[in-house]
Design a protein around this motif. Structure first.
Motif, PDB file in Angstrom:
ATOM      1  N   GLY A   1     -12.472   4.749   1.833  1.00  0.00           N
ATOM      2  CA  GLY A   1     -12.699   5.569   3.015  1.00  0.00           C
ATOM      3  C   GLY A   1     -13.780   6.617   2.783  1.00  0.00           C
ATOM      4  O   GLY A   1     -14.631   6.861   3.647  1.00  0.00           O
ATOM      5  N   LYS A   2     -13.752   7.227   1.590  1.00  0.00           N
ATOM      6  CA  LYS A   2     -14.772   8.225   1.267  1.00  0.00           C
ATOM      7  C   LYS A   2     -16.160   7.592   1.158  1.00  0.00           C
ATOM      8  O   LYS A   2     -17.144   8.141   1.654  1.00  0.00           O
ATOM      9  CB  LYS A   2     -14.414   8.938  -0.032  1.00  0.00           C
ATOM     10  CG  LYS A   2     -13.212   9.845   0.095  1.00  0.00           C
ATOM     11  CD  LYS A   2     -12.820  10.442  -1.237  1.00  0.00           C
ATOM     12  CE  LYS A   2     -11.544  11.261  -1.101  1.00  0.00           C
ATOM     13  NZ  LYS A   2     -11.066  11.757  -2.402  1.00  0.00           N
TER      14      LYS A   2
ATOM     15  N   LEU B   1       0.813  -1.207   0.000  1.00  0.00           N
ATOM     16  CA  LEU B   1       0.000   0.000   0.000  1.00  0.00           C
ATOM     17  C   LEU B   1       0.852   1.265   0.000  1.00  0.00           C
ATOM     18  O   LEU B   1       0.536   2.227  -0.701  1.00  0.00           O
ATOM     19  CB  LEU B   1      -0.959   0.001   1.195  1.00  0.00           C
ATOM     20  CG  LEU B   1      -1.918   1.175   1.295  1.00  0.00           C
ATOM     21  CD1 LEU B   1      -2.830   1.216   0.081  1.00  0.00           C
ATOM     22  CD2 LEU B   1      -2.736   1.089   2.561  1.00  0.00           C
ATOM     23  N   ASP B   2       1.940   1.283   0.746  1.00  0.00           N
ATOM     24  CA  ASP B   2       2.795   2.464   0.799  1.00  0.00           C
ATOM     25  C   ASP B   2       3.550   2.690  -0.506  1.00  0.00           C
ATOM     26  O   ASP B   2       4.085   3.773  -0.726  1.00  0.00           O
ATOM     27  CB  ASP B   2       3.795   2.340   1.951  1.00  0.00           C
ATOM     28  CG  ASP B   2       3.125   2.473   3.304  1.00  0.00           C
ATOM     29  OD1 ASP B   2       1.963   2.896   3.361  1.00  0.00           O
ATOM     30  OD2 ASP B   2       3.778   2.135   4.320  1.00  0.00           O
ATOM     31  N   VAL B   3       3.585   1.688  -1.376  1.00  0.00           N
ATOM     32  CA  VAL B   3       4.360   1.760  -2.611  1.00  0.00           C
ATOM     33  C   VAL B   3       3.477   1.997  -3.834  1.00  0.00           C
ATOM     34  O   VAL B   3       3.865   2.697  -4.763  1.00  0.00           O
ATOM     35  CB  VAL B   3       5.175   0.455  -2.795  1.00  0.00           C
ATOM     36  CG1 VAL B   3       5.973   0.476  -4.068  1.00  0.00           C
ATOM     37  CG2 VAL B   3       6.070   0.220  -1.605  1.00  0.00           C
TER      38      VAL B   3
ATOM     39  N   LYS C   1     -11.273  -2.051   2.328  1.00  0.00           N
ATOM     40  CA  LYS C   1     -10.178  -1.233   2.844  1.00  0.00           C
ATOM     41  C   LYS C   1      -9.296  -2.028   3.805  1.00  0.00           C
ATOM     42  O   LYS C   1      -8.070  -1.915   3.781  1.00  0.00           O
ATOM     43  CB  LYS C   1     -10.760  -0.002   3.543  1.00  0.00           C
ATOM     44  CG  LYS C   1      -9.742   1.047   3.903  1.00  0.00           C
ATOM     45  CD  LYS C   1     -10.432   2.330   4.307  1.00  0.00           C
ATOM     46  CE  LYS C   1     -10.479   2.423   5.793  1.00  0.00           C
ATOM     47  NZ  LYS C   1     -11.006   3.701   6.267  1.00  0.00           N
ATOM     48  N   ARG C   2      -9.920  -2.881   4.606  1.00  0.00           N
ATOM     49  CA  ARG C   2      -9.189  -3.674   5.599  1.00  0.00           C
ATOM     50  C   ARG C   2      -8.246  -4.681   4.945  1.00  0.00           C
ATOM     51  O   ARG C   2      -7.230  -5.058   5.532  1.00  0.00           O
ATOM     52  CB  ARG C   2     -10.197  -4.376   6.500  1.00  0.00           C
ATOM     53  CG  ARG C   2      -9.586  -5.071   7.693  1.00  0.00           C
ATOM     54  CD  ARG C   2     -10.636  -5.649   8.582  1.00  0.00           C
ATOM     55  NE  ARG C   2     -11.443  -6.627   7.855  1.00  0.00           N
ATOM     56  CZ  ARG C   2     -12.621  -7.053   8.243  1.00  0.00           C
ATOM     57  NH1 ARG C   2     -13.168  -6.583   9.338  1.00  0.00           N
ATOM     58  NH2 ARG C   2     -13.282  -7.941   7.539  1.00  0.00           N
TER      59      ARG C   2
ATOM     60  N   GLN D   1      -3.333   3.021  -3.083  1.00  0.00           N
ATOM     61  CA  GLN D   1      -3.573   4.167  -2.209  1.00  0.00           C
ATOM     62  C   GLN D   1      -4.845   4.895  -2.620  1.00  0.00           C
ATOM     63  O   GLN D   1      -5.649   5.285  -1.770  1.00  0.00           O
ATOM     64  CB  GLN D   1      -2.381   5.124  -2.254  1.00  0.00           C
ATOM     65  CG  GLN D   1      -1.125   4.548  -1.653  1.00  0.00           C
ATOM     66  CD  GLN D   1       0.099   5.410  -1.905  1.00  0.00           C
ATOM     67  OE1 GLN D   1       0.018   6.456  -2.543  1.00  0.00           O
ATOM     68  NE2 GLN D   1       1.244   4.961  -1.424  1.00  0.00           N
ATOM     69  N   ALA D   2      -5.043   5.059  -3.924  1.00  0.00           N
ATOM     70  CA  ALA D   2      -6.258   5.720  -4.408  1.00  0.00           C
ATOM     71  C   ALA D   2      -7.489   4.885  -4.087  1.00  0.00           C
ATOM     72  O   ALA D   2      -8.527   5.431  -3.687  1.00  0.00           O
ATOM     73  CB  ALA D   2      -6.154   5.957  -5.916  1.00  0.00           C
ATOM     74  N   PHE D   3      -7.384   3.562  -4.235  1.00  0.00           N
ATOM     75  CA  PHE D   3      -8.511   2.689  -3.952  1.00  0.00           C
ATOM     76  C   PHE D   3      -8.897   2.753  -2.475  1.00  0.00           C
ATOM     77  O   PHE D   3     -10.073   2.857  -2.134  1.00  0.00           O
ATOM     78  CB  PHE D   3      -8.177   1.248  -4.350  1.00  0.00           C
ATOM     79  CG  PHE D   3      -9.291   0.284  -4.126  1.00  0.00           C
ATOM     80  CD1 PHE D   3     -10.358   0.229  -5.001  1.00  0.00           C
ATOM     81  CD2 PHE D   3      -9.280  -0.559  -3.035  1.00  0.00           C
ATOM     82  CE1 PHE D   3     -11.396  -0.649  -4.803  1.00  0.00           C
ATOM     83  CE2 PHE D   3     -10.315  -1.448  -2.818  1.00  0.00           C
ATOM     84  CZ  PHE D   3     -11.369  -1.491  -3.705  1.00  0.00           C
TER      85      PHE D   3
END
Length: 124
Positions: free
Chosen positions: A45-46, A31-33, A94-95, A38-40
């Motif tokens: 979250g939104k 995820l950090d890469v 997300k999890r 990250q966008a997903f």
């Protein structure tokens, strides 16, 4: 394979391996890469936030509506159920991008290995 492992152990390479919590951490490793991930996660979250707002608005409209027209269960419950399902789906998606294989899950899985993969009995 055994000789390779012995060489790695003799060179000290096996002592310098990363801990399993670091290697299995999905956030750290992926995820950090990955900008797409990250966008997903950001979109999830939104969606989660907006569906919670929708749930709150539905309940507020039900409680505050002067006439009971909006408050009919045939209109209110499906909307509330849909908003709840969308929120739960977004939270689960997300999890999946974070570390989830904790020690207690690992220990539980290790206990089940002998049940599935039984050693063959050797006849002497």
């Amino acid at each position: 394979r055994l000789e390779t492992l012995k060489q790695l152990q003799a060179n000290g390479a096996l002592r310098s391996t990363q801990p399993r919590t670091y290697v299995l951490d999905r956030k750290e490793q992926h995820l950090d890469v990955c900008p797409d991930s990250q966008a997903f996660v950001s979109k999830c979250g939104k969606v989660e936030f907006l569906s919670r707002i929708a749930q709150f608005a539905l309940v507020a409209a039900k409680l505050l509506s002067p006439n009971q027209r909006f408050g009919r269960p045939s209109r209110f419950m499906p909307c509330l159920l849909l908003a709840s399902l969308v929120q739960m789906a977004a939270a689960r998606l997300k999890r999946e991008f974070y570390f989830k294989y904790a020690e207690n899950l690992r220990d539980k899985d290790l206990e089940n290995i002998p049940k599935v993969w039984k050693d063959k009995e050797r006849n002497s």
